[in-house]
Design a protein around this motif. Structure first.
Motif: not given
Length: 173
Positions: A96-99, A108-111, A128-133
């Motif tokens: 939930d820290g992300l959501w 979705a836009e970020a990915i 790297l995508a996970a770290q970006d999020l």
């Protein structure tokens, strides 16, 4: 309402806890009170925090919360073999820290922006995508605290993110 304390030793049968059967009258209080990060089961505890709290009661009552909580997860099955997936088709599994701070559309836009800019053969592209999020959800430190886009507050919660490629399911079948 008054509480009394007894110093008498309890028998074994008295020590066994019987959970209260919930009656319709017990449900007058809203089951879920609040929204987003402030949502609480019966205005007392966040759902994810209550799995082991057997003795927790609703605020100002004798109603135990345990019957309203379950450790049985909701499970959904997505059959990978029914669909064709590309290298940029992923499943995002996150806390939930992300959501709490980013919507499904923002994630979705970020990915969609991030993955095409990575080498498709890079074995670390999904990490790297996970770290970006995570960084998007945390935000940047400004004079008024951690901020994300549109000067919204960044996440103050733990943030765990997995970016899981779906294409591997097709390669294995």
């Amino acid at each position: 309402m008054r509480a009394t304390v007894s110093t008498r030793k309890k028998t074994a049968s008295e020590m066994i806890r019987a959970y209260k059967t919930i009656e319709d009258d017990d449900l007058k209080f809203p089951l879920i009170y609040g929204e987003g990060k402030k949502a609480r089961v019966m205005a007392t505890i966040g759902v994810t925090r209550g799995l082991g709290d057997h003795d927790l009661k609703v605020h100002d009552s004798n109603i135990y919360i345990k019957p309203f909580l379950s450790s049985a997860p909701e499970v959904r099955v997505y059959d990978l073999s029914k669909y064709e997936h590309g290298a940029d088709d992923v499943l995002i599994l996150a806390t939930d820290g992300l959501w709490d701070v980013l919507s499904n559309e923002e994630v979705a836009e970020a990915i969609t922006q991030f993955l095409p800019n990575c080498d498709p053969d890079d074995p670390h592209r999904y990490t790297l995508a996970a770290q970006d999020l995570v960084m998007r959800a945390r935000g940047v430190l400004k004079d008024r605290g951690w901020r994300i886009s549109n000067d919204r507050l960044g996440s103050g919660d733990d943030i765990s993110v997995y970016v899981i490629p779906l294409i591997h399911g097709n390669k294995l079948s």
